[in-house]
Design a protein around this motif. Structure first.
Motif, short mmCIF file in Angstrom:
data_model
loop_
_atom_site.label_atom_id
_atom_site.label_comp_id
_atom_site.label_asym_id
_atom_site.label_seq_id
_atom_site.Cartn_x
_atom_site.Cartn_y
_atom_site.Cartn_z
N ARG A 182 -0.62 -3.28 6.70
CA ARG A 182 -1.03 -2.09 5.94
C ARG A 182 -2.39 -2.28 5.29
NH1 ARG A 182 4.37 -0.48 2.64
NH2 ARG A 182 4.87 -2.67 3.01
N ALA A 183 -2.65 -3.48 4.76
CA ALA A 183 -3.95 -3.75 4.14
C ALA A 183 -5.06 -3.76 5.19
CB ALA A 183 -3.91 -5.08 3.40
N SER A 220 -5.73 -0.16 6.13
CA SER A 220 -6.36 0.55 5.01
C SER A 220 -7.84 0.21 4.92
CB SER A 220 -5.65 0.20 3.71
OG SER A 220 -6.26 0.84 2.60
N GLU A 221 -8.18 -1.05 5.12
CA GLU A 221 -9.59 -1.47 5.06
C GLU A 221 -10.42 -0.80 6.15
OE1 GLU A 221 -9.34 -5.66 5.50
OE2 GLU A 221 -8.64 -6.02 3.43
N GLY A 252 -9.79 2.34 7.27
CA GLY A 252 -9.64 3.78 7.16
C GLY A 252 -8.52 4.38 7.98
N ASP A 280 -4.51 5.32 8.25
CA ASP A 280 -3.30 5.53 7.47
C ASP A 280 -2.06 5.39 8.33
OD1 ASP A 280 -1.56 6.31 5.39
OD2 ASP A 280 -1.65 8.40 6.03
N ARG A 281 -2.07 6.06 9.48
CA ARG A 281 -0.93 6.04 10.38
C ARG A 281 -1.41 5.83 11.81
NH1 ARG A 281 1.64 11.60 9.32
NH2 ARG A 281 -0.50 12.09 8.76
N VAL A 332 3.60 2.46 8.89
CA VAL A 332 2.33 2.96 9.45
C VAL A 332 2.56 3.86 10.66
CG1 VAL A 332 1.08 0.95 8.61
CG2 VAL A 332 1.90 0.97 10.97
N THR A 363 -6.61 9.69 14.40
CA THR A 363 -7.42 9.10 13.34
C THR A 363 -8.89 9.20 13.70
OG1 THR A 363 -5.65 7.55 12.89
CG2 THR A 363 -7.83 6.99 12.04
#
Length: 216
Positions: free
Chosen positions: A102-103, A106-107, A109, A111-112, A140, A209
């Protein structure tokens, strides 16, 4: 296709990290294609690969991806990651731990994602590590997205493999085990999983995304 140089790098990584690289050889093409079937072929998507190794599964994923899709390959061993990035400069290769999924996303950009494909040696991981990674995967996945992984037939009676099966059924509403892939070394089967039960509600529908053109 696995080259002799790829095999040497793989075996070196297995010797350095016996608890992170559980195979004796890269996955066979038949197993790679079975795992990659979870990847959408009908729309632009974002796909995450866990434990990318030398990239045999990466190649099978790439054969299914629609142009404009995003493929993030996470590999904990730096030498394997460097080798893969050199061979497949189109991939986003990340040196990192799958438990930090997840990190990592996230870094970047994200989300899923539309699919997660795992080449991790689950039977070598303690239960807590299995749980942490699986929970991250479930969180995710976008609605309709799926997760694919595999297990070696000879390891199925082991506690780690039994724990993985329980964890899959605890985490997903649908878990389908494939027929055996006998041409893999060692022989294996795959698990295809959908509809995480740990996250049953979503605020927005699945959309591709967005990311910079340099990744295309």
């Amino acid at each position: 296709m696995t080259t002799p140089a790829d095999l040497r790098v793989f075996l070196d990584a297995a010797a350095r990290r016996p608890h992170s690289v559980g195979a004796i050889a890269p996955s066979a093409p038949q197993l790679c294609r079975r795992l990659a079937q979870i990847v959408p072929r009908t729309h632009v998507s974002t796909v995450v690969e866990l434990g990318a190794g030398t990239g045999t599964v990466s190649d099978a994923i790439g054969e299914r991806l629609v142009p404009g899709s995003r493929h993030l390959a996470i590999e904990i061993d730096p030498s394997l990651a460097t080798r893969l990035q050199g061979r497949r400069p189109d991939l986003e290769v990340v040196v990192g731990d799958a438990a930090d999924l997840r990190a990592i996303l996230s870094e970047r950009g994200v989300d899923r994602v539309d699919a997660v494909v795992s080449g991790l040696p689950w039977s070598l991981f303690p239960a807590a590590a299995q749980q942490r990674i699986m929970t991250a995967v479930a969180h995710v996945l976008a609605p309709g997205a799926g997760f694919a992984t595999f297990a070696y037939l000879h390891a199925l009676p082991l506690a780690g493999a039994r724990g993985l099966r329980r964890l899959l059924h605890d985490t997903f509403d649908e878990v389908i085990a494939s027929a055996s892939v006998w041409r893999n070394l060692p022989p294996a089967l795959t698990y295809t999983c959908r509809r995480p039960t740990v996250r049953s509600t979503w605020a927005t529908p699945c959309v591709p995304t967005a990311y910079p053109a340099a990744h295309r």
